[in-house]
Scaffold this active site. Structure first.
Site, PDB file in Angstrom:
ATOM      1  N   LYS A 169      -8.675  -9.622   3.282  1.00 49.11           N
ATOM      2  CA  LYS A 169      -9.574 -10.688   3.709  1.00 49.11           C
ATOM      3  C   LYS A 169     -11.023 -10.308   3.427  1.00 49.11           C
ATOM      4  CE  LYS A 169      -8.130 -12.720   7.442  1.00 49.11           C
ATOM      5  NZ  LYS A 169      -7.787 -12.623   8.881  1.00 49.11           N
ATOM      6  N   GLY A 201      25.027   9.320  -4.205  1.00 47.04           N
ATOM      7  CA  GLY A 201      25.541   8.510  -3.095  1.00 47.04           C
ATOM      8  C   GLY A 201      24.582   8.692  -1.941  1.00 47.04           C
ATOM      9  N   HIS A 208       2.928 -21.119  12.054  1.00 45.49           N
ATOM     10  CA  HIS A 208       3.482 -19.771  12.064  1.00 45.49           C
ATOM     11  C   HIS A 208       4.942 -19.772  11.609  1.00 45.49           C
ATOM     12  CE1 HIS A 208       5.532 -16.331  13.987  1.00 45.49           C
ATOM     13  NE2 HIS A 208       4.459 -15.694  13.561  1.00 45.49           N
ATOM     14  N   TYR A 217      20.107   4.869 -14.460  1.00 44.54           N
ATOM     15  CA  TYR A 217      20.398   3.525 -13.948  1.00 44.54           C
ATOM     16  C   TYR A 217      20.442   3.507 -12.421  1.00 44.54           C
ATOM     17  CZ  TYR A 217      25.157   5.113 -12.922  1.00 44.54           C
ATOM     18  OH  TYR A 217      26.235   5.784 -12.412  1.00 44.54           O
ATOM     19  N   ARG A 224      35.506   5.251  -8.699  1.00 40.06           N
ATOM     20  CA  ARG A 224      35.543   6.379  -7.769  1.00 40.06           C
ATOM     21  C   ARG A 224      36.958   6.565  -7.236  1.00 40.06           C
ATOM     22  NH1 ARG A 224      32.085   6.022  -2.366  1.00 40.06           N
ATOM     23  NH2 ARG A 224      33.689   4.519  -1.829  1.00 40.06           N
ATOM     24  N   GLU A 236      26.302  13.595  -2.930  1.00 40.04           N
ATOM     25  CA  GLU A 236      26.110  12.970  -1.619  1.00 40.04           C
ATOM     26  C   GLU A 236      26.187  13.981  -0.493  1.00 40.04           C
ATOM     27  OE1 GLU A 236      29.181  10.041  -1.006  1.00 40.04           O
ATOM     28  OE2 GLU A 236      30.615  11.187  -2.180  1.00 40.04           O
ATOM     29  N   ASP A 274      25.603   8.576   2.108  1.00 45.25           N
ATOM     30  CA  ASP A 274      26.068   9.817   2.715  1.00 45.25           C
ATOM     31  C   ASP A 274      25.008  10.904   2.633  1.00 45.25           C
ATOM     32  OD1 ASP A 274      28.661   9.816   3.962  1.00 45.25           O
ATOM     33  OD2 ASP A 274      29.469   9.173   2.027  1.00 45.25           O
ATOM     34  N   ARG A 305      34.836   0.917  -5.802  1.00 41.09           N
ATOM     35  CA  ARG A 305      35.451   1.647  -4.692  1.00 41.09           C
ATOM     36  C   ARG A 305      36.927   1.276  -4.648  1.00 41.09           C
ATOM     37  NH1 ARG A 305      31.440  -1.420  -2.905  1.00 41.09           N
ATOM     38  NH2 ARG A 305      29.474  -0.536  -2.184  1.00 41.09           N
ATOM     39  N   MET A 337      -1.884  -9.980  13.438  1.00 41.62           N
ATOM     40  CA  MET A 337      -2.896  -9.334  14.252  1.00 41.62           C
ATOM     41  C   MET A 337      -3.844 -10.398  14.800  1.00 41.62           C
ATOM     42  SD  MET A 337      -3.390  -5.831  12.230  1.00 41.62           S
ATOM     43  CE  MET A 337      -3.695  -6.652  10.708  1.00 41.62           C
ATOM     44  N   ARG A 392     -12.289 -10.762  12.973  1.00 46.53           N
ATOM     45  CA  ARG A 392     -11.010 -11.041  12.332  1.00 46.53           C
ATOM     46  C   ARG A 392     -10.412  -9.779  11.742  1.00 46.53           C
ATOM     47  NH1 ARG A 392     -12.542 -15.348   7.807  1.00 46.53           N
ATOM     48  NH2 ARG A 392     -10.378 -16.018   8.145  1.00 46.53           N
ATOM     49  N   ARG A 405      -6.510 -16.067  -0.497  1.00 47.95           N
ATOM     50  CA  ARG A 405      -5.595 -14.971  -0.844  1.00 47.95           C
ATOM     51  C   ARG A 405      -4.522 -15.535  -1.753  1.00 47.95           C
ATOM     52  NH1 ARG A 405      -3.257 -14.792   5.189  1.00 47.95           N
ATOM     53  NH2 ARG A 405      -2.186 -16.771   5.137  1.00 47.95           N
ATOM     54  N   CYS A 465      24.158   5.009  -6.578  1.00 49.05           N
ATOM     55  CA  CYS A 465      25.028   3.905  -6.172  1.00 49.05           C
ATOM     56  C   CYS A 465      24.953   3.629  -4.677  1.00 49.05           C
ATOM     57  CB  CYS A 465      26.462   4.162  -6.606  1.00 49.05           C
ATOM     58  SG  CYS A 465      27.168   5.635  -5.851  1.00 49.05           S
TER      59      CYS A 465
HETATM   60  P1  ADP Z   1      -5.244 -15.065  10.369  1.00 45.31           P
HETATM   61  O1  ADP Z   1      -5.222 -13.845   9.543  1.00 45.31           O
HETATM   62  O2  ADP Z   1      -4.259 -15.053  11.467  1.00 45.31           O
HETATM   63  O3  ADP Z   1      -5.243 -16.315   9.537  1.00 45.31           O
HETATM   64  P2  ADP Z   1      -8.065 -15.419  10.637  1.00 45.31           P
HETATM   65  O4  ADP Z   1      -8.926 -14.228  10.813  1.00 45.31           O
HETATM   66  O5  ADP Z   1      -8.004 -15.973   9.270  1.00 45.31           O
HETATM   67  O6  ADP Z   1      -6.631 -15.050  11.151  1.00 45.31           O
HETATM   68  O7  ADP Z   1      -8.599 -16.495  11.661  1.00 45.31           O
HETATM   69  C1  ADP Z   1      -7.869 -17.428  12.366  1.00 45.31           C
HETATM   70  C2  ADP Z   1      -8.514 -18.780  12.284  1.00 45.31           C
HETATM   71  O8  ADP Z   1      -9.870 -18.764  12.717  1.00 45.31           O
HETATM   72  C3  ADP Z   1      -8.529 -19.296  10.883  1.00 45.31           C
HETATM   73  O9  ADP Z   1      -7.945 -20.558  10.874  1.00 45.31           O
HETATM   74  C4  ADP Z   1      -9.973 -19.375  10.472  1.00 45.31           C
HETATM   75  O10 ADP Z   1     -10.192 -20.524   9.723  1.00 45.31           O
HETATM   76  C5  ADP Z   1     -10.729 -19.431  11.795  1.00 45.31           C
HETATM   77  N1  ADP Z   1     -11.977 -18.694  11.644  1.00 45.31           N
HETATM   78  C6  ADP Z   1     -12.103 -17.372  11.430  1.00 45.31           C
HETATM   79  N2  ADP Z   1     -13.403 -17.022  11.265  1.00 45.31           N
HETATM   80  C7  ADP Z   1     -14.131 -18.152  11.380  1.00 45.31           C
HETATM   81  C8  ADP Z   1     -15.518 -18.441  11.285  1.00 45.31           C
HETATM   82  N3  ADP Z   1     -16.415 -17.498  11.011  1.00 45.31           N
HETATM   83  N4  ADP Z   1     -15.916 -19.719  11.454  1.00 45.31           N
HETATM   84  C9  ADP Z   1     -14.996 -20.661  11.711  1.00 45.31           C
HETATM   85  N5  ADP Z   1     -13.670 -20.472  11.807  1.00 45.31           N
HETATM   86  C10 ADP Z   1     -13.224 -19.210  11.638  1.00 45.31           C
HETATM   87 MG    MG Z   2      29.982   8.557   0.177  1.00 44.66          MG
HETATM   88 MG    MG Z   3      -6.386 -16.579   8.045  1.00 46.93          MG
END
Ligand code: ADP
Ligand code: MG
Ligand code: MG
Length: 874
Positions: free
Chosen positions: A23, A766, A455, A851, A617, A745, A769, A561, A104, A93, A337, A831
């Site tokens: 990011k 193997g 999610h 292989y 085998r 093995e 094992d 086998r 996270m 973030r 990304r 294997c």
């Molecule tokens: P994740 O990795 O879970 O997507 P982000 O760090 O991207 O977490 O943030 C979660 C949400 O918060 C995202 O939808 C992002 O658009 C919003 N967000 C993060 N930073 C800002 C910011 N500086 N201004 C406005 N919205 C933000």
């Molecule tokens: Mg074995």
């Molecule tokens: Mg995000």
């Protein structure tokens, strides 16, 4: 000069992913490209690693660097952090090297307090918005930093709404939201025993600490294990000035892809919400609008967005997944990304990018995650069964594929049901990262809320698990563990079926069938084949397996086998007869009856291979596996076999071992009962001779002696094999080339591989094992404690799934070197389960195996992983 731990976005670029996380590096790169990015700075992954080294403390030096960067940010934005009139607000973030969506934590609107919220209300001319921002901040900060669940705040919010007779958040006025803020703060005090922190720098440092801590939260650890991400990488922290999508109807926020992440089709694809803050879209709380609606709502912002999205795709030469926010008609990008995508989309995009001239074939090969190819090979619904089934409802087709199974309403129940061997459908209001294990256990996922980028949708697509999201029609009663849809009530354990490609929901168990493979697949796999140097074989035990494997691109069989052939209904009585025999003559008579079966199987396999090599085998498992263990079953079998119960029971007991995996198995069986090896060799050689005569194809059998640890036991069994083979060849009056080799093995075999190689013409590692015996972990029982090992960060991944390169890998490498020193042209392969695991395959490439061999469904994975191994090691 001391080391630098903090970088302004304007000081870095996209090449610094390892240091700044994906990011952070991309925010810097976009800044460099001139995109509208709210500015900020990134605290590096090295600061995170240091944080852990220093016993979870941020040093004074790093704190000073953070403060200095904050001062620069104030200069850039012209706002002051902690100012009472026009405060600089930031988001905090997380962002690691590999993207871990939602794994996270993020805190938004940081920097507000009781005083500045009023200044903020005046400065924005929008008190409602100011108090809404503050209450969100309190909620997120409490959750992320103090572990106070969001749901508790939501309950408070719901109570206030209810007391006023409101249905949704937008009905709350500024004064109502002030009340919410007070109630939230009270909740905080109740739990923390202290006031909500008012000092912005203190807020900031606490949030940065919390992001570092979140690197090791349970869901992040599970996610890393699933995606082979090392714990040592750490996460970076991005501190970024806030922009606001929740300032009214000329503001909004969204998520979009430059191509369709389900199908790969070109064209913008995404969702947005008017008057909302980013997390509202991602969390799936409100169901968003398609992004094309933005064209009507704000045509200029839309046009600008489209222009920049194309620019990003061309720049990164890959499909982009972007977060954006429009603050009062002004567009900002918050993230980009390379987008997660289904396997089908990944292939289409990779092939299209090459055809559009955007990247080379070799670059395209790196854009598909080998593990994902699995998805393409997974089942769809049987067309007729599907047509006959009644549709009870439908929602968003969030992740394709077909799933049928029994309904469970929470992750724990889903995991337990999977352990019982059930097919599981997880039904949730909405999923959250804590559900990850349950989602992993499920064949399919159904949620009541959330869009295509919720999610549930994102995670399911990554896993290749079918998912339908945002089904507002279902009414879930979590307490009773039931839901209703289309007038029918479904209880826990009932069967339903989900079509993740159409979004249709069925309340019955619909038959599934194997998938078909698109033209992109063979084109793409052909590119992989051009690059790779490792050969890919399959582990196959029947002609049907071989046909499958060859279709998926296997270049031979690395492991047949033979015992699997004995478990079939018509053969089991014969092998049992062999086991209960009292004399060699009796045993030979019983074995003679098995020869035709083995021979027929081998012939079928040789034919399906049409000249490709096959390693067979000799019998490997302990003999007790072929006999029943329960008294009732023994009684029944004794009757069938014309034996007394006592006699059979005695045989069963005589075969009992305290530690069968270390017992009378592998080549030890052939040492005791050479006639078994004789029979198997005869079947292998006769089959080869006959197929050559009948089909005019080449067959070079490779006879593999399992579980050798001492060269003399190998030599003993090898002599039997060679003597028999020569005898058969002489009988038939033909010429036939064949090889005799062994599995590596047992650690002792690896340690003495030069001696072993004097007798063995090939080695096949193997590693199942070998891992078991090197770690001393039972393959069948390790599951019971490995979970604790992951939780306590002792192990990061299952050594039976991903080769332990540090330990077991050394034995492999040693055996390669020693084996080649004794026999330069020795053939080397693997294997074990690891032969289908991408990171293990890369290891096999590096140590110079010829292989890998894996299950037929993983052959495409191995072909691609082998190509990537070449590209990664150039
Ligand atoms: P994740 O990795 O879970 O997507 P982000 O760090 O991207 O977490 O943030 C979660 C949400 O918060 C995202 O939808 C992002 O658009 C919003 N967000 C993060 N930073 C800002 C910011 N500086 N201004 C406005 N919205 C933000
Ligand atoms: Mg074995
Ligand atoms: Mg995000």
């Amino acid at each position: 000069m001391s080391k630098k731990f903090v970088y302004m976005f304007s000081e870095a670029d996209g090449s610094m992913k390892n240091l700044l996380g994906g990011k952070g590096a991309n925010l810097a790169e976009m800044t460099k490209l001139g995109l509208p990015i709210p500015q900020g700075f990134t605290v590096s992954t090295e600061a995170c690693t240091k944080y852990y080294e220093d016993g979870k403390k941020i040093t004074d030096e790093i704190t000073a660097e953070i403060k200095a960067s904050l001062a620069k940010l104030e200069e850039i934005t012209g706002k002051t952090f902690g100012d009472n009139n026009r405060p600089l607000l930031v988001s905090v973030r997380s962002g690691s090297r590999a993207s871990m969506p939602g794994m996270m934590d993020t805190v938004l609107n940081l920097g507000l307090n009781d005083v500045s919220v009023e200044g903020f209300a005046v400065a924005t001319g929008n008190p409602r918005f100011a108090y809404d921002s503050y209450r969100r901040f309190i909620q997120m900060f409490s959750d992320v930093v103090k572990g106070l669940p969001k749901s508790q705040f939501e309950r408070v919010l719901d109570e206030i709404k209810e007391s006023k007779g409101f249905e949704n958040d937008l009905q709350l006025s500024a004064d109502d939201l002030k009340e919410v803020v007070e109630a939230f703060k009270a909740l905080y005090v109740k739990h923390e025993g202290s006031e909500f922190p008012q000092e912005p720098v203190e807020q900031l440092m606490a949030a940065i600490n919390a992001v570092f801590d979140s690197w090791n939260n349970e869901r992040a650890v599970i996610y890393r294990r699933m995606h082979d991400i090392p714990g040592s990488w750490g996460t970076a922290v991005n501190v970024q000035s806030m922009v606001f999508g929740n300032m009214g109807d000329t503001s909004g926020t969204g998520v979009a892809f430059t191509r369709n992440p389900s199908t790969g089709e070109r064209g913008i694809y995404g969702e947005y919400l008017l008057n909302a803050q980013g997390e509202d879209v991602v969390a799936g709380i409100r169901t968003p609008e398609p992004i094309t609606r933005l064209e009507n709502d704000m045509p200029e912002a839309y046009a600008e967005f489209m222009r920049l999205a194309t620019k990003l795709e061309n720049h990164y030469k890959d499909m982009q997944d972007m977060e954006f926010t429009i603050e009062d008609k002004v567009l900002y990008f918050l993230q980009t990304r390379n987008g997660k995508r289904t396997a089908q989309a990944a292939l289409k995009i990779a092939v299209d990018l090459v055809e559009e001239g955007l990247c080379t074939k070799e670059e395209a090969l790196m854009k598909v995650d080998p593990k994902q190819l699995d998805q393409l090979l997974h089942p769809n619904f049987d067309v007729e069964a599907l047509a006959a089934a009644k549709v009870y409802g439908s929602a968003l087709p969030a992740s394709p594929g077909a799933a049928a199974g029994q309904v469970y309403f929470n992750a724990d129940d889903a995991v337990a049901a999977k352990k019982r061997g059930e097919r599981v459908i997880l039904v949730r209001l909405e999923t959250s990262p804590e559900d990850i294990e349950g989602m992993d256990a499920a064949q399919g996922i159904l949620t009541a809320r959330g869009g295509m980028t919720s999610h549930a949708a994102v995670v399911a697509r990554g896993m290749g698990t079918c998912c339908i999201s945002g089904c507002g029609e279902i009414k879930i009663n979590e307490a009773a563990k039931t839901f209703t849809l289309g007038g029918k009530t479904v209880a826990e354990g009932d069967f339903i079926s989900l079509d993740g490609s159409t979004g249709k929901i069925y309340l019955e168990d619909i038959k599934t069938v194997d998938p078909e493979i698109s033209g992109d697949f063979s084109k793409f796999m052909g590119w992989a084949d051009d690059v790779r140097t490792l050969k890919v074989r399959a582990n196959a035990d029947s002609p049907k397996d071989v046909i499958n494997a060859v279709e998926f691109g296997a270049e031979g069989v690395g492991l047949c086998r033979t015992e699997h052939m004995f478990f079939e209904e018509d053969r089991l009585p014969k092998i049992r007869q062999m086991i209960v025999s009292n004399t060699v003559a009796e045993r030979e008579a019983a074995l003679a009856e098995l020869i035709p079966f083995q021979k027929a199987d081998f012939k079928g396999m040789y034919k399906a291979l049409a000249g490709k090599p096959m390693t067979v085998r000799l019998l490997d498992p302990p003999l007790h596996e072929f006999l029943p263990q329960e008294e009732g079953d023994i009684r029944e079998l004794a009757k069938e076999m014309g034996l007394t119960f006592e006699a059979l029971k005695e045989t069963v007991e005589s075969l009992h071992e305290f530690n069968p995996m270390l017992g009378h198995r592998g080549c030890r069986l052939a040492v005791t009962y050479p006639e078994i090896a004789v029979m198997q060799t005869r079947a292998i050689i006769e089959a080869a001779v006959e197929v050559i005569a009948e089909e005019g194809i080449d067959v070079i059998p490779e006879i593999m002696i399992p579980l050798a640890g001492e060269v003399k036991e190998l030599a003993y069994v090898k002599n039997i094999v060679v003597e028999t083979a020569e005898k058969v060849i002489a009988e038939k009056g033909v010429k036939l080339k064949y090889l005799v080799g062994t599995m590596i093995e047992i650690p002792r075999a690896a340690l003495t591989a030069d001696l072993i190689a004097a007798e063995a013409e090939f080695f096949s590692f193997g590693t199942n094992d070998l891992t078991q015996m090197t770690f001393g972990y039972s393959r069948d029982d390790a599951g019971a404690f490995l979970d604790d090992y992951y939780k306590k960060s002792i192990l990061e991944s299952d050594p039976f799934a991903r080769l332990d390169q540090t330990g077991v890998g050394q034995l492999v490498e040693m055996a390669v070197v020693k084996g080649r020193s004794a026999r330069p042209d020795i053939k080397l392969g693997i294997c074990g389960e690891h032969g289908g695991d991408p990171s293990s395959i890369e290891f096999c490439h590096r140590v110079g195996l010829d292989y890998v061999s894996c299950s037929p469904f993983r052959v495409p994975i191995a072909r691609l992983a082998a190509a990537q191994a070449v590209l990664n090691n150039r």
